[in-house]
Design a protein around this motif. Structure first.
Motif, PDB file in Angstrom:
ATOM      1  N   ASN A   1       0.832  -1.202   0.000  1.00 17.89           N
ATOM      2  CA  ASN A   1       0.000   0.000   0.000  1.00 17.89           C
ATOM      3  C   ASN A   1       0.872   1.258   0.000  1.00 17.89           C
ATOM      4  O   ASN A   1       0.571   2.244  -0.690  1.00 17.89           O
ATOM      5  N   TRP A   2       1.936   1.229   0.776  1.00 14.51           N
ATOM      6  CA  TRP A   2       2.849   2.376   0.817  1.00 14.51           C
ATOM      7  C   TRP A   2       3.516   2.579  -0.541  1.00 14.51           C
ATOM      8  O   TRP A   2       3.602   3.701  -1.044  1.00 14.51           O
ATOM      9  N   LEU A   3       3.982   1.467  -1.134  1.00 10.63           N
ATOM     10  CA  LEU A   3       4.638   1.562  -2.432  1.00 10.63           C
ATOM     11  C   LEU A   3       3.670   2.090  -3.486  1.00 10.63           C
ATOM     12  O   LEU A   3       4.035   2.943  -4.309  1.00 10.63           O
ATOM     13  N   ASN A   4       2.427   1.604  -3.478  1.00  8.31           N
ATOM     14  CA  ASN A   4       1.431   2.090  -4.433  1.00  8.31           C
ATOM     15  C   ASN A   4       1.230   3.589  -4.307  1.00  8.31           C
ATOM     16  O   ASN A   4       1.082   4.303  -5.310  1.00  8.31           O
ATOM     17  N   ALA A   5       1.214   4.084  -3.079  1.00  6.81           N
ATOM     18  CA  ALA A   5       1.052   5.525  -2.857  1.00  6.81           C
ATOM     19  C   ALA A   5       2.234   6.302  -3.432  1.00  6.81           C
ATOM     20  O   ALA A   5       2.065   7.396  -3.997  1.00  6.81           O
TER      21      ALA A   5
END
Length: 317
Positions: free
Chosen positions: A290-294
């Protein structure tokens, strides 16, 4: 209860060791990553071979090569370990200290848009996160996300499977690239000129660029393709000093030589498209992903990009 009893017979630490072995394909390096001794990892590999009934890693020269069975379990094993980590420490993800490898799929066009800023962010904020980038057709990228071989895919996906989630990264449209000296009027490309000239076609595994061909089909017209290739990055270099026309997504032309090349609108309506990021719904609790997607969303933001000036635009017929 039967499943619980089965799990009790398995040392789950073996799965962590298996993941390291499949990633490093080297017993000593895996031991170093895990802060274990080489004999301990070798012993664990022997237990894993007995447990799974497969050699898992076989020697080929100086290296170890995964067996088909090992390749089969590699992706789901990574997902299981990520989910267990998220379950046991739901609030513990820290980009500054995290160590993780993510597998992303995108074309070289997508890589040119997403990766430069994303890599700078990772090196600054999450130096322990590594990326493995692969390239496939649209269908191939989605299939990779569905079967777990890919963590996330960035591209143009007109049909999104129900099992996947997606978020738009940016809106994109097509422009035409020509040699500056090959266009009499430096702001207008006429349809008859477009159809009479040879073209460069970008395609992946024969898929072509269907949006352009569909738009021409609506006009009952066809273009002559003189050069067909799968490489976005090299295509603009083929235009200078020729009569070729390249019809391409506008952001692919951010670094062209404006002294010799010119960007103009197509002489017919080609619908714009949305470039999106896709990942599997089952990964929704993976805070690292989720962090990487952001970060990918932030890296893709380019609201100031203008492929040509307003005065260069014209009404489509």
């Amino acid at each position: 209860m039967h499943q619980i009893n089965d799990l009790r017979r398995i040392d789950l630490n073996l799965l962590v060791i298996l993941d390291a072995l499949l990633s490093e394909q080297h017993v000593t390096r895996a031991a170093e990553c895990l802060h274990l001794s080489q004999p301990a990892v070798s012993h664990a590999l022997a237990r894993l071979r007995d447990l799974l009934g497969d050699p898992l890693l076989v020697r080929a020269g100086a290296s170890l090569v995964p067996t088909p069975r090992a390749l089969e379990v590699m992706a789901p094993l990574g997902e299981v370990l990520a989910q267990v980590q998220s379950l046991l420490a739901p609030n513990a993800f820290d980009p500054a200290t995290a160590k993780r490898t993510f597998r992303l799929a995108m074309s070289d066009y997508g890589a040119a848009i997403v990766l430069p800023e994303l890599i700078r962010t990772l090196r600054r904020e999450a130096p322990g996160i590594d990326l493995q980038i692969s390239h496939a057709s649209r269908e191939g990228m989605l299939e990779g996300v569905l079967n777990g071989d890919i963590d996330a895919a960035a591209g143009v996906f007109p049909e999104m499977p129900n099992e996947l989630r997606s978020t738009p990264l940016f809106e994109e449209h097509y422009v035409c690239l020509l040699d500056r000296n090959s266009l009499a009027d430096a702001s207008v490309l006429e349809l008859r000129t477009y159809l009479s000239r040879p073209h460069v076609l970008l395609e992946m595994r024969g898929s072509g660029t269907p949006e352009i061909e569909r738009a021409l089909t609506r006009l009952r017209e066809r273009r002559r393709v003189a050069v067909s290739l799968p490489h976005w990055s090299v295509a603009p270099q083929l235009i200078s000093g020729t009569d070729l026309i390249l019809t391409v997504a506008s952001r692919a032309l951010r670094d062209i030589d404006e002294q010799s090349l010119i960007i103009v609108p197509p002489p017919f309506d080609i619908p714009s498209f949305t470039f999106v990021l896709a990942w599997h719904k089952r990964r929704g609790s993976d805070q690292a992903l989720n962090w990487l997607n952001a970060q990918i969303e932030r890296a893709s933001a380019d609201i100031n990009w203008r492929p040509f000036t307003q005065t260069a635009q014209k009404d489509f017929p």
